[in-house]
Enzyme design. Sequence first.
Site, PDB file in Angstrom:
ATOM      1  N   HIS A 143      68.308 126.756  84.018  1.00 25.10           N
ATOM      2  CA  HIS A 143      67.062 127.508  84.161  1.00 25.10           C
ATOM      3  C   HIS A 143      66.260 127.069  85.377  1.00 25.10           C
ATOM      4  CE1 HIS A 143      67.208 128.227  79.508  1.00 25.10           C
ATOM      5  NE2 HIS A 143      68.115 128.929  80.163  1.00 25.10           N
ATOM      6  N   GLU A 167      75.917 135.601  84.157  1.00 25.99           N
ATOM      7  CA  GLU A 167      75.868 134.320  84.854  1.00 25.99           C
ATOM      8  C   GLU A 167      77.264 133.991  85.361  1.00 25.99           C
ATOM      9  OE1 GLU A 167      74.049 131.469  82.213  1.00 25.99           O
ATOM     10  OE2 GLU A 167      72.493 132.910  81.621  1.00 25.99           O
ATOM     11  N   GLU A 218      78.908 130.965  77.020  1.00 25.58           N
ATOM     12  CA  GLU A 218      78.427 130.455  78.301  1.00 25.58           C
ATOM     13  C   GLU A 218      78.558 128.939  78.407  1.00 25.58           C
ATOM     14  OE1 GLU A 218      74.085 130.615  78.758  1.00 25.58           O
ATOM     15  OE2 GLU A 218      74.020 131.798  76.915  1.00 25.58           O
TER      16      GLU A 218
END
Length: 402
Positions: A232, A262, A358
Amino acid sequence: MTARPNFYRFHNGEKAPLQFSEAEYEARLQKLRQTMSDMGVDAAVFTSMHNVSYFSGFTYCAFGRPYALVVTQSTSVTISAGIDAGQPWRRSYGDNITYTDWQRDNYWRAIGSVAGKGKSIGYESDHLSLLQKAKLDSFLMPEQCVDLYEASMVQRMHKSAEELTLIRAGAAVADVGGFAIKDAIRAGTREIDVAMAGRDAMEAEIAKRFPDAEYRDTWVWFQSGINTDGAHNPVTSRVLERGDILSLNTFPMISGYYTALERTLFVEEVDDASLKLWEANIGAHELGMSLLKSGVSCAAVTEEINAFFAERDLLQYRTFGYGHSFGVLSHYYGREAGLELREDIDTVLEPRMVISMEPMLTIAEGQPGAGGYREHDILIIQEEGNENITKYPYGPEFNVVG
């Protein structure tokens, strides 16, 4: 002098088209009301952005002011601040009351006008602050308070057909942003310039697909070099260099619904140490996607990926859980914490749940292959297996660019 009201109804203009049909919102409310009946709740007072948005369609902008949705067996009313005028009524399913700031705590007086006093009140323990809980007790004087945090979260975890249609569109918009970012990557370009290319492409695509929507909050985190170490990390003005590891993260927001893409990339070339780590993380990603199916627990999926990394002496570089639910969520408001791929989450996957895969490895600066490696796909759990709704390719064949 005319008395100034504590609250009033400002139904200005006509109702705007919402992101879902009236039947969709009514079905959500009916399911909630059944839960309320089962738990002995007379009135639910939702204060979080995610539940207000989920049950009414209105995604508020707090800016230091409290908002709410009050649901009883007969009505559903959003409670909004005067600064927003008629927009909350136009953009919500059901009624709306505007509270004024002429007198402190008019917010709670407005809530009380719907919820009543001395009743059984449902609330969200994960959102209501100690200060606001004390005011709830003072103004509503509840017979009892019942925590609806988990019950409402479980309801949101199971997506309707209309939700799945919007989430698929969101994933497609994220892909559009990804391709725009790839086209903008070259040595000598700043992170911020690449990020803006992806954001602008997504906002234009959302406006094309959803001409009746409100547009806000779509964003990109595009990271390079050491800035890839955290998932982040904000965008900076760092200039891309040949051989840099990159992290592409596109996040379209459509009427409160968030989706994501992503990917790991490299500028022009990738060294052997980095390639080995990248391919290992891709292996974990592919394993994880194959495990996401109905009847399997989040903890079981997590343990299998942990074993994959441990066999390669890489588990110590894992930085967080392997995925999470999608729906009404954002980086600044709630998420469905009961559907995350972590060791301590025993939720069993069911059809119509939506979850990401992820995995991420972070190698510290100064070590071979330094940087953060992360791939992210969104999958819809089906009766048999899953549907991957992310289409942007992963891996070195497509993502060594510039």
